[in-house]
Write a protein that holds these residues in place. Structure first.
Motif, PDB file in Angstrom:
ATOM      1  N   MET A   1       0.950   6.113  -3.207  1.00 35.93           N
ATOM      2  CA  MET A   1       1.571   5.010  -3.915  1.00 35.93           C
ATOM      3  C   MET A   1       0.486   4.086  -4.674  1.00 35.93           C
ATOM      4  N   ILE A   2       0.380   4.364  -6.099  1.00 37.37           N
ATOM      5  CA  ILE A   2      -0.547   3.507  -6.839  1.00 37.37           C
ATOM      6  C   ILE A   2      -0.117   2.209  -7.023  1.00 37.37           C
ATOM      7  N   LEU A   3      -0.715   1.071  -6.477  1.00 39.28           N
ATOM      8  CA  LEU A   3      -0.440  -0.369  -6.732  1.00 39.28           C
ATOM      9  C   LEU A   3      -1.248  -1.126  -7.800  1.00 39.28           C
ATOM     10  N   ILE A   4      -2.308  -0.515  -7.953  1.00 37.12           N
ATOM     11  CA  ILE A   4      -3.053  -0.980  -9.243  1.00 37.12           C
ATOM     12  C   ILE A   4      -3.753   0.015 -10.088  1.00 37.12           C
ATOM     13  N   THR A   5      -3.374  -0.241 -11.413  1.00 36.39           N
ATOM     14  CA  THR A   5      -3.877   0.998 -12.229  1.00 36.39           C
ATOM     15  C   THR A   5      -5.259   0.676 -12.900  1.00 36.39           C
ATOM     16  N   ASN A   6      -5.321   1.605 -13.584  1.00 28.11           N
ATOM     17  CA  ASN A   6      -6.800   1.866 -14.245  1.00 28.11           C
ATOM     18  C   ASN A   6      -7.229   0.501 -14.960  1.00 28.11           C
ATOM     19  N   SER A   8      -6.625  -2.645 -14.222  1.00 31.68           N
ATOM     20  CA  SER A   8      -6.598  -3.696 -13.434  1.00 31.68           C
ATOM     21  C   SER A   8      -5.334  -4.199 -13.289  1.00 31.68           C
ATOM     22  N   LYS A   9      -4.309  -3.967 -13.759  1.00 27.92           N
ATOM     23  CA  LYS A   9      -2.859  -4.538 -13.576  1.00 27.92           C
ATOM     24  C   LYS A   9      -2.291  -3.769 -12.445  1.00 27.92           C
ATOM     25  N   ARG A  10      -1.633  -4.882 -11.637  1.00 28.22           N
ATOM     26  CA  ARG A  10      -1.029  -4.489 -10.400  1.00 28.22           C
ATOM     27  C   ARG A  10       0.487  -3.736 -10.567  1.00 28.22           C
ATOM     28  N   ASP A  11       1.069  -3.374  -9.663  1.00 31.36           N
ATOM     29  CA  ASP A  11       2.495  -2.698  -9.480  1.00 31.36           C
ATOM     30  C   ASP A  11       3.457  -3.367 -10.501  1.00 31.36           C
TER      31      ASP A  11
END
Length: 239
Positions: A1-6, A8-11
């Motif tokens: 589960m990706i909670l922070i994208t590249n 730097s924005k969170r889910d």
């Protein structure tokens, strides 16, 4: 589960140092001496304060100061899976640490052998309820007119996908790597609650603590505005 994208924005779309949408109201219950309602993210918290008043539980009273007693409770419908009504080990622990976090701010020496009761009801829960409860309880205590050195405000930082972030959501709290909830008196920056759960290096812990303190400063501004609005309403009704 990706909670922070590249980027730097969170889910949920927030930046790493951004708190969830926050709303606080003071004086929402007529029959309580003081009260507050708080929403932060998906959390909805209602607090009632009674006292200082005489108590029939003599063993709890002190001859030279007042004492506080706190009850933190999650409503059965506050979470996805219906919670069994009544106190449990977690609510008992949070009740205790909430009282300990609030006590340093209270000036109860003028109320010996008296009791202040704080009732915290979590109506809906979405991560960070202990911090939300402390923040709302502090506003309710001020609304009750109880002398205080400062408001107490709670906020948490944590580690998610190796990034230090502010004000964890429920998903981040469950799936993240660490959680550092604190409570603080902003004027002096005295920390009245500090807990840490998870795996953090010394550097990461310091960064999380600094970020949580900055979150407390942001939340404190909303506390103050809620009390100003309350007093303005009282002044308007008296005129």
């Amino acid at each position: 589960m990706i909670l922070i994208t590249n980027n730097s924005k969170r889910d949920d779309g927030r930046a790493y140092d951004e708190i969830r949408p926050l709303k606080i109201e003071a004086g929402v219950l007529e029959r309580a001496d003081g009260s507050a309602y708080l929403e932060v993210g998906g959390n909805k918290v209602l607090v009632a304060v009674y006292g200082p008043r005489e108590s029939y539980i003599r063993r709890l009273l002190k001859p030279n100061t007042g004492v506080i007693r706190c009850r933190y409770n999650m409503a059965p419908f506050s979470v996805d899976d219906r919670k069994r009504p009544g106190p449990d080990r977690r609510s008992t622990e949070i009740s205790k640490i909430t009282a300990e976090a609030l006590r340093p701010a209270l000036m109860l020496e003028g109320f010996p052998r008296s009791m202040v009761d704080i009732f915290i009801e979590i109506i809906e829960a979405e991560g960070g309820t202990r911090c939300a409860g402390i923040t709302a309880a502090s506003v309710a205590l001020a609304d009750a007119g109880i002398p205080m050195k400062d408001l107490v405000v709670g906020c948490a930082a944590g580690k998610v996908n190796d990034e230090i972030v502010l004000d964890l959501s429920e998903k981040e709290d469950k799936e993240g790597q660490a959680d550092v909830p604190i409570a603080m008196m902003p004027r002096t920056e005295e920390i009245t609650l500090l807990q840490s759960d998870g795996d953090l290096s010394e550097e990461e812990f310091g960064k999380a603590l600094d970020l949580a303190m900055e979150g407390c400063r942001q939340v404190n501004k909303v506390q103050i505005e809620a009390l100003k609005t309350r007093y303005a309403q009282d002044a308007g009704s008296d005129s």
